[in-house]
Design a protein around this motif. Sequence first.
Motif, PDB file in Angstrom:
ATOM      1  N   LEU A  34       0.822  -1.214   0.000  1.00  0.00           N
ATOM      2  CA  LEU A  34       0.000   0.000   0.000  1.00  0.00           C
ATOM      3  C   LEU A  34       0.855   1.263   0.000  1.00  0.00           C
ATOM      4  CD1 LEU A  34      -3.102  -0.898   2.173  1.00  0.00           C
ATOM      5  CD2 LEU A  34      -3.013  -0.310  -0.245  1.00  0.00           C
ATOM      6  N   ARG A  35       1.965   1.194  -0.705  1.00  0.00           N
ATOM      7  CA  ARG A  35       2.745   2.401  -0.967  1.00  0.00           C
ATOM      8  C   ARG A  35       2.219   3.137  -2.206  1.00  0.00           C
ATOM      9  NH1 ARG A  35       5.409  -1.991  -2.844  1.00  0.00           N
ATOM     10  NH2 ARG A  35       6.210  -1.998  -4.978  1.00  0.00           N
ATOM     11  N   VAL A  36       1.336   2.499  -2.970  1.00  0.00           N
ATOM     12  CA  VAL A  36       0.908   3.058  -4.254  1.00  0.00           C
ATOM     13  C   VAL A  36      -0.279   4.003  -4.077  1.00  0.00           C
ATOM     14  CG1 VAL A  36       1.744   1.029  -5.483  1.00  0.00           C
ATOM     15  CG2 VAL A  36      -0.659   1.127  -4.770  1.00  0.00           C
ATOM     16  N   PRO A  37      -0.391   5.041  -4.915  1.00  0.00           N
ATOM     17  CA  PRO A  37      -1.563   5.923  -4.864  1.00  0.00           C
ATOM     18  C   PRO A  37      -2.793   5.215  -5.404  1.00  0.00           C
ATOM     19  CG  PRO A  37      -0.162   6.525  -6.716  1.00  0.00           C
ATOM     20  CD  PRO A  37       0.573   5.465  -5.950  1.00  0.00           C
ATOM     21  N   SER A  67       8.242  -5.359 -10.870  1.00  0.00           N
ATOM     22  CA  SER A  67       8.584  -5.572 -12.276  1.00  0.00           C
ATOM     23  C   SER A  67       7.510  -5.078 -13.224  1.00  0.00           C
ATOM     24  CB  SER A  67       8.852  -7.065 -12.529  1.00  0.00           C
ATOM     25  OG  SER A  67       7.703  -7.840 -12.214  1.00  0.00           O
ATOM     26  N   ARG A  68       6.241  -5.102 -12.770  1.00  0.00           N
ATOM     27  CA  ARG A  68       5.156  -4.650 -13.632  1.00  0.00           C
ATOM     28  C   ARG A  68       5.207  -3.146 -13.867  1.00  0.00           C
ATOM     29  NH1 ARG A  68       0.593  -8.373 -13.952  1.00  0.00           N
ATOM     30  NH2 ARG A  68       1.101 -10.297 -12.849  1.00  0.00           N
ATOM     31  N   GLY A  69       5.913  -2.438 -13.008  1.00  0.00           N
ATOM     32  CA  GLY A  69       6.004  -0.995 -13.174  1.00  0.00           C
ATOM     33  C   GLY A  69       7.129  -0.544 -14.076  1.00  0.00           C
ATOM     34  N   HIS A 102      -1.865   0.594 -22.948  1.00  0.00           N
ATOM     35  CA  HIS A 102      -3.292   0.754 -22.633  1.00  0.00           C
ATOM     36  C   HIS A 102      -3.525   1.123 -21.175  1.00  0.00           C
ATOM     37  CE1 HIS A 102      -2.976  -3.521 -21.307  1.00  0.00           C
ATOM     38  NE2 HIS A 102      -3.973  -3.208 -20.495  1.00  0.00           N
ATOM     39  N   TRP A 103      -2.547   0.936 -20.299  1.00  0.00           N
ATOM     40  CA  TRP A 103      -2.682   1.407 -18.927  1.00  0.00           C
ATOM     41  C   TRP A 103      -2.737   2.931 -18.866  1.00  0.00           C
ATOM     42  CZ3 TRP A 103       1.124  -1.858 -15.418  1.00  0.00           C
ATOM     43  CH2 TRP A 103       0.689  -3.190 -15.391  1.00  0.00           C
ATOM     44  N   PHE A 104      -2.247   3.594 -19.880  1.00  0.00           N
ATOM     45  CA  PHE A 104      -2.240   5.059 -19.921  1.00  0.00           C
ATOM     46  C   PHE A 104      -3.428   5.624 -20.700  1.00  0.00           C
ATOM     47  CE2 PHE A 104       2.581   4.325 -20.162  1.00  0.00           C
ATOM     48  CZ  PHE A 104       2.712   4.277 -18.782  1.00  0.00           C
ATOM     49  N   LEU A 140       1.809   8.233 -12.794  1.00  0.00           N
ATOM     50  CA  LEU A 140       1.934   7.254 -11.724  1.00  0.00           C
ATOM     51  C   LEU A 140       3.273   6.524 -11.802  1.00  0.00           C
ATOM     52  CD1 LEU A 140      -1.633   5.642 -11.841  1.00  0.00           C
ATOM     53  CD2 LEU A 140      -0.813   7.439 -10.309  1.00  0.00           C
ATOM     54  N   ARG A 141       3.727   6.055 -10.640  1.00  0.00           N
ATOM     55  CA  ARG A 141       4.945   5.256 -10.567  1.00  0.00           C
ATOM     56  C   ARG A 141       4.674   3.994  -9.759  1.00  0.00           C
ATOM     57  NH1 ARG A 141       5.686   8.154 -13.968  1.00  0.00           N
ATOM     58  NH2 ARG A 141       7.354   9.670 -14.337  1.00  0.00           N
ATOM     59  N   PHE A 142       5.383   2.926 -10.087  1.00  0.00           N
ATOM     60  CA  PHE A 142       5.241   1.658  -9.388  1.00  0.00           C
ATOM     61  C   PHE A 142       6.631   1.110  -9.133  1.00  0.00           C
ATOM     62  CE2 PHE A 142       2.876  -2.700  -9.553  1.00  0.00           C
ATOM     63  CZ  PHE A 142       2.826  -2.726  -8.184  1.00  0.00           C
TER      64      PHE A 142
END
Length: 380
Positions: free
Chosen positions: A27-30, A336-338, A344-346, A330-332
Motif C-alpha cells: 500500500l505504498r501506491v496511490p 517488475s510490472r512498473g 493501454h494502462w495510460f 503514476l509510478r510503481f
Amino acid sequence: MSFLTDLPLLLGSEIYRGSSYGQWHPLRVPRVSTVLDLSRALGWLPPARFRSSPRARPAALSVWHTPAYLAALQRAEASQTVDEATRERHGLGSAANPVFPEMFRRPATGAGGSLLAGELLRHGGRVHNPGGGTHHGMPDRANGFCYLNDAVLAVISLRRNGAQRVAYVDIDAHHMDGVEHAFADDPDTLLISTHEEKRWPFTGALTDAGIGQTFNLPLPRGLNDSEFALARDRVILPAVEAFAPDAIVLQCGADAVDEDPLSRLSLSNNAHWDVVARLMEMAPRFLLLGGGGYNPWSVGRLWTGAWAVLSGQDVPERLPPEAEAVLRGLRFDGNSRGKNPPEHWFTTLRDAPRTGPIRGEVQDRVATLAARIRRGPGMG
C-alpha cells in the motif's frame, strides 16, 4: 441534514495523497487520489457529486472496535512506535500493519466515509467510498493491512439509518474474514464472498455457511471473466434477489484483476463493473467500497470505471489528454510490472475482456452454492 436520493455521491479525502504504509509495503501506491484525479479530469466529479470523507472519532468507531484497541492505535500514531505487548495484543507494528505517520487518521477517514454513507443513504441513493473496503480489521486488532473495519461500520450505519436487511457482497481476491466475524450469525445480513483459494487469510471455505446466510466461493488461480460471470449469475445475483435487501454494500477490491501483484486471478475490470451495474439496481440503498488493489494503474482505472457505472457516465474508448496525463504520472517502483507498463494502462479505462473456458472445478463449486440458495436460509 438533507439527503440526495437521485444524485450519486463519491466520498474522498486528500489524506490519501502522499500517505503510504512504507517504501516497500504493497500500500505504498496511490489509489484514492488517482480515482479523484481521473474522475475530475474526465468531468465526472462536479462539486455537487463530491463529499469530503470525515475522520471518525473513537466514540463512533467503538460501536465495533474496542476502546483499548482504538487508544493503542492513536498512541502508536502519536509516538510512531509500539512496544512488544501492544504488537502482540493488537497486531500493530507488524510487517502487514506497520507504524506510519497517518496510521490512525487514514483508516479513520475511510471509516468516517462509510459511517457517513449510511447517513447519506437514509432515504436511498448510491454512494462510492473508494477509501473504504478494509474488510480484514478485527474488533481488537489490526489485520491484513486493515487497522479498522469500515465495511462492518458501514453495515452498522445503514442499520442505524433505517435499513433492515443488508446484503454484503465482497469480490476482493482475499476473503472477508473481519466482516464474516461480525455478521456470520446475523440472519438479517447476507454475506457473499468470492476470493482466491489457498490465499491469505486462508478462511472462507466453501462449506463455511454461518447460519445459512453466508456464501463463500473460493475460486482457483487463473479465474477468467467467463468463470466469474457464472458465479455472478448463479450465486451472487440469485442470493441477493432471494434475500430481498433494502441495502447493498459491494466491496469492490481491485486485486482480482490479472495485473495485480498480490493475487493470481485473471479477471478484467469488466467483471467488476458488470457486478456494480447489476447490483446497484437491486436495492434502494447501494454503497460501493474500495478494498484491495496494489497496481496503481489497474486499481485507479477499475475504481474510476466503477464510479462511471454508478454515476451513469460513458467510458470513452480513448482517454482525453488530461486523464491520460494522470495515469502517465503514476509510478510503481520496486515491482517488475512498473518497469514497462503497457500503453493501454495510460490510454484507456476499460480492459480487453479476459474470457475463457469454464473449468469443471468452478462449475462444481458454483453448483454447490446455487443448490444452497435454492434451498433457502438455514438449510446449510
